[in-house]
Structure formats: structure tokens, C-alpha cells
Scaffold this active site. Structure first.
Site, mmCIF file in Angstrom:
data_model
loop_
_atom_site.group_PDB
_atom_site.id
_atom_site.type_symbol
_atom_site.label_atom_id
_atom_site.label_comp_id
_atom_site.label_asym_id
_atom_site.label_seq_id
_atom_site.Cartn_x
_atom_site.Cartn_y
_atom_site.Cartn_z
ATOM 1 N N ASN A 9 101.301 76.024 -16.732
ATOM 2 C CA ASN A 9 100.928 77.190 -15.929
ATOM 3 C C ASN A 9 101.394 76.889 -14.505
ATOM 4 O O ASN A 9 100.749 76.146 -13.791
ATOM 5 C CB ASN A 9 99.401 77.381 -15.996
ATOM 6 C CG ASN A 9 98.912 78.472 -15.059
ATOM 7 O OD1 ASN A 9 99.718 79.242 -14.530
ATOM 8 N ND2 ASN A 9 97.601 78.525 -14.855
ATOM 9 N N LYS A 11 101.533 78.827 -12.046
ATOM 10 C CA LYS A 11 100.809 79.583 -11.010
ATOM 11 C C LYS A 11 101.825 80.200 -10.032
ATOM 12 O O LYS A 11 102.936 80.551 -10.446
ATOM 13 C CB LYS A 11 99.775 78.697 -10.326
ATOM 14 C CG LYS A 11 98.884 77.995 -11.349
ATOM 15 C CD LYS A 11 97.655 77.348 -10.773
ATOM 16 C CE LYS A 11 96.860 76.690 -11.890
ATOM 17 N NZ LYS A 11 95.596 76.118 -11.446
ATOM 18 N N HIS A 96 92.433 83.626 -16.833
ATOM 19 C CA HIS A 96 92.396 82.355 -16.106
ATOM 20 C C HIS A 96 91.305 82.424 -15.042
ATOM 21 O O HIS A 96 91.059 83.498 -14.462
ATOM 22 C CB HIS A 96 93.756 82.082 -15.449
ATOM 23 C CG HIS A 96 93.844 80.703 -14.884
ATOM 24 N ND1 HIS A 96 93.345 80.384 -13.647
ATOM 25 C CD2 HIS A 96 94.327 79.557 -15.412
ATOM 26 C CE1 HIS A 96 93.521 79.090 -13.434
ATOM 27 N NE2 HIS A 96 94.123 78.566 -14.492
ATOM 28 N N GLU A 98 91.255 81.612 -12.065
ATOM 29 C CA GLU A 98 91.696 82.148 -10.767
ATOM 30 C C GLU A 98 91.766 83.673 -10.812
ATOM 31 O O GLU A 98 91.489 84.346 -9.813
ATOM 32 C CB GLU A 98 93.055 81.523 -10.384
ATOM 33 C CG GLU A 98 92.870 80.073 -9.931
ATOM 34 C CD GLU A 98 94.040 79.156 -10.258
ATOM 35 O OE1 GLU A 98 95.163 79.639 -10.499
ATOM 36 O OE2 GLU A 98 93.813 77.925 -10.291
ATOM 37 N N GLU A 168 88.777 75.551 -19.904
ATOM 38 C CA GLU A 168 89.082 75.007 -18.581
ATOM 39 C C GLU A 168 87.827 75.034 -17.722
ATOM 40 O O GLU A 168 87.506 76.073 -17.121
ATOM 41 C CB GLU A 168 90.172 75.848 -17.901
ATOM 42 C CG GLU A 168 91.485 75.870 -18.650
ATOM 43 C CD GLU A 168 92.653 76.151 -17.716
ATOM 44 O OE1 GLU A 168 93.572 75.324 -17.694
ATOM 45 O OE2 GLU A 168 92.644 77.165 -17.007
ATOM 46 N N GLY A 174 92.511 71.720 -10.671
ATOM 47 C CA GLY A 174 93.136 71.409 -9.388
ATOM 48 C C GLY A 174 92.304 70.481 -8.515
ATOM 49 O O GLY A 174 92.582 70.316 -7.331
ATOM 50 N N SER A 214 93.101 69.408 -14.480
ATOM 51 C CA SER A 214 93.550 68.092 -14.030
ATOM 52 C C SER A 214 94.083 67.206 -15.163
ATOM 53 O O SER A 214 93.867 65.993 -15.164
ATOM 54 C CB SER A 214 92.439 67.378 -13.252
ATOM 55 O OG SER A 214 92.098 68.123 -12.093
ATOM 56 N N GLY A 236 98.945 71.707 -12.008
ATOM 57 C CA GLY A 236 99.621 70.833 -11.047
ATOM 58 C C GLY A 236 100.656 69.900 -11.654
ATOM 59 O O GLY A 236 101.809 69.850 -11.193
#
Ligand code: PGA
Length: 254
Positions: A9, A11, A96, A98, A168, A174, A214, A236
Site C-alpha cells: 500500500n 499510500k 483503510h 486512514e 490492521e 506507521g 509496521s 512504509g
């Protein structure tokens, strides 16, 4: 046997030019890898280019990070399932955290998207997960159940075969703080139990459940060796081709 699925992902990262050089690099690392499904979800602006580069690759599938639930019309700024299918997008990340937190998406809205994605030929990667506050209050299982029931309402057992769930925990995204393999396994087993209630045990046994939050080369193998962890959704660490390829390799024969 559930085939492991490792998804990137990206992002709001990666230009088209960066996507091209990433792919060249990443592909050289995963040339020899078999038996793992790899998904890359770039930003919308890089999808067409990535689609061209992948040219229908069986090994690396194209994903999108979001979509709207209408096929066309006056919805400024949105992207439809038909537009994604035209570019051979196979997976779409929905719900997600976010999207839920920054853009106020609710289970009801996510459910509309899931119900439109499936008949359009897009496989949802449906994200669920509790916040730190919810976990500290001991409510994580209730939260997961509410999100699953709300987001998957009306999905038939046959359609469930095309759904991937990503667990998640919001506090692990993150933050560099991943769930322990035991915490993750416990949550995944709960997700599967809820899926069995929503459909039936044999359907639930086939659904792939990814862990996200993570994930890195250093922790991927232990997480992926848990019985109910069938893959990873990686933010990330997926931005770095070598790191992402190492996570993919950690999924081989786990
Ligand atoms: P992270 O993100 O790997 O950077 O924690 C995961 C995600 O948000 O899907």
C-alpha cells in the site's frame, strides 16, 4: 491451503517516474519467487503506467487504494470500479483506517463499496482494526466484529471467496510498533470466527486474512508463520523495493 498474499500500500507516495524505476528493481529481486501472490497498490496516477509495465502478470497483481461505489457520474474527484477494471486492476483496498479516520468513512459506506466491487470483478482487501483506546478498553474483538458485520453485510458465501481481510490495528500503522505474533494470531482467529458466523466454517477457512501495521523484513517471517496469518498489507516498508521483496520472500512456504 490458502495462498499467501503480500500487498504493498504505497499510500500517497510514488510518482510515475518513481514507479517505473521501483518496478525494475523490485522485479529483479522476486524473479525466482513462486507460490506467493504479490499485489501493488500505487496511487491512482501511477495505475495506468503500472498496468502497462505488468502487462497482465500473474505474479504481480495491480491494486487500487480506494474507489467510489458508482460506475460514473457527477462525483468530483472519485474513481469508479469500471475505470479500475479497464486498467486490469484486480484488488481494491477498502476501509483503510486512514480512510476511516481522515476521510470519515463508515462501515455503511465501505459496505456499499464492497457490494459494488465484487460484481465488478474487483477483489476487496477489506481493512479492519481497533484503535489503541479500544484495545486498552478491552474492546478490540467487539470492534472487529462490528466492522466486519457492517462492511460485509449482504456479501454471499460465494462472493466471500474473493474477499481478503486485512487486520490492521490502528496503533501499529506507521508507528514502528507492530502487534506481537500472539496478539495478531488471536485477532485473526477472531476474525475467522466472525466470518464463519457470517457465512459458514468452510467458507471462512478459505478466506485470506492479512496482517498490517509496521510489517518489516525483520518481523515478517514470525508473523507469517502464525496459523491464521495469510499475508501482509505493507505500507512504509513497501516503498523500498529490496525491503518489500524480503517480506515477499518471508511468505514463501510459510
Ligand atoms: P505501515 O502501514 O506498514 O507503514 O504500518 C500499513 C498500512 O497502513 O496498510
Amino acid at each position: 491451503m490458502r495462498k499467501k498474499i503480500i500487498a504493498a500500500n504505497w499510500k500517497m507516495n510514488m510518482t510515475v517516474a518513481e514507479t517505473v524505476s521501483y518496478l525494475e528493481n523490485f522485479r529483479s529481486h522476486v524473479d525466482e519467487v513462486n507460490g506467493v501472490e504479490i499485489v501493488i497498490a500505487p496511487p491512482f496516477t501511477a495505475i495506468a503506467k503500472l498496468s502497462e509495465i505488468l502487462g497482465g502478470s500473474q505474479k504481480i497483481r495491480l491494486g487500487a487504494q480506494n474507489m467510489y461505489f458508482e460506475m460514473s457520474g457527477a462525483f468530483t474527484g472519485e474513481i469508479s470500479p469500471a475505470m479500475l477494471r479497464e486498467l486490469f486492476v484486480r484488488y481494491v483496498i477498502l476501509g483503510h483506517s486512514e480512510r476511516r479516520q481522515v476521510f470519515g468513512e463508515t462501515d455503511a459506506l465501505i459496505n456499499k463499496k464492497v457490494l459494488v466491487a465484487l460484481p465488478s470483478g474487483l477483489r476487496p482487501i477489506l481493512c479492519v482494526g481497533e484503535t489503541l483506546e479500544e484495545r486498552d478498553a478491552g474492546r478490540e474483538k467487539d470492534v472487529l466484529e462490528t466492522q466486519l458485520r457492517g462492511s460485509l453485510a449482504g456479501v454471499t458465501p460465494a462472493q466471500m471467496n474473493d474477499v481478503v481481510i486485512a487486520y490492521e490495528p490502528v496503533w501499529a500503522i506507521g508507528t514502528g510498533r507492530n502487534a506481537t505474533p500472539e496478539q495478531a494470531q488471536d485477532a485473526h482467529a477472531h476474525v475467522r470466527a466472525v466470518l464463519a458466523e457470517l457465512t459458514d466454517a468452510s467458507t471462512a477457512a478459505k478466506v485470506r486474512i492479512q496482517y498490517g501495521g509496521s510489517v518489516k523484513p525483520a518481523n515478517a517471517a514470525t508473523l507469517l508463520s502464525q496459523p491464521d496469518i495469510d499475508g501482509a498489507l505493507v505500507g512504509g516498508a513497501s516503498l523500498e523495493p529490496l525491503a518489500f521483496s524480503e517480506i515477499v520472500k518471508a511468505a514463501v512456504e510459510k
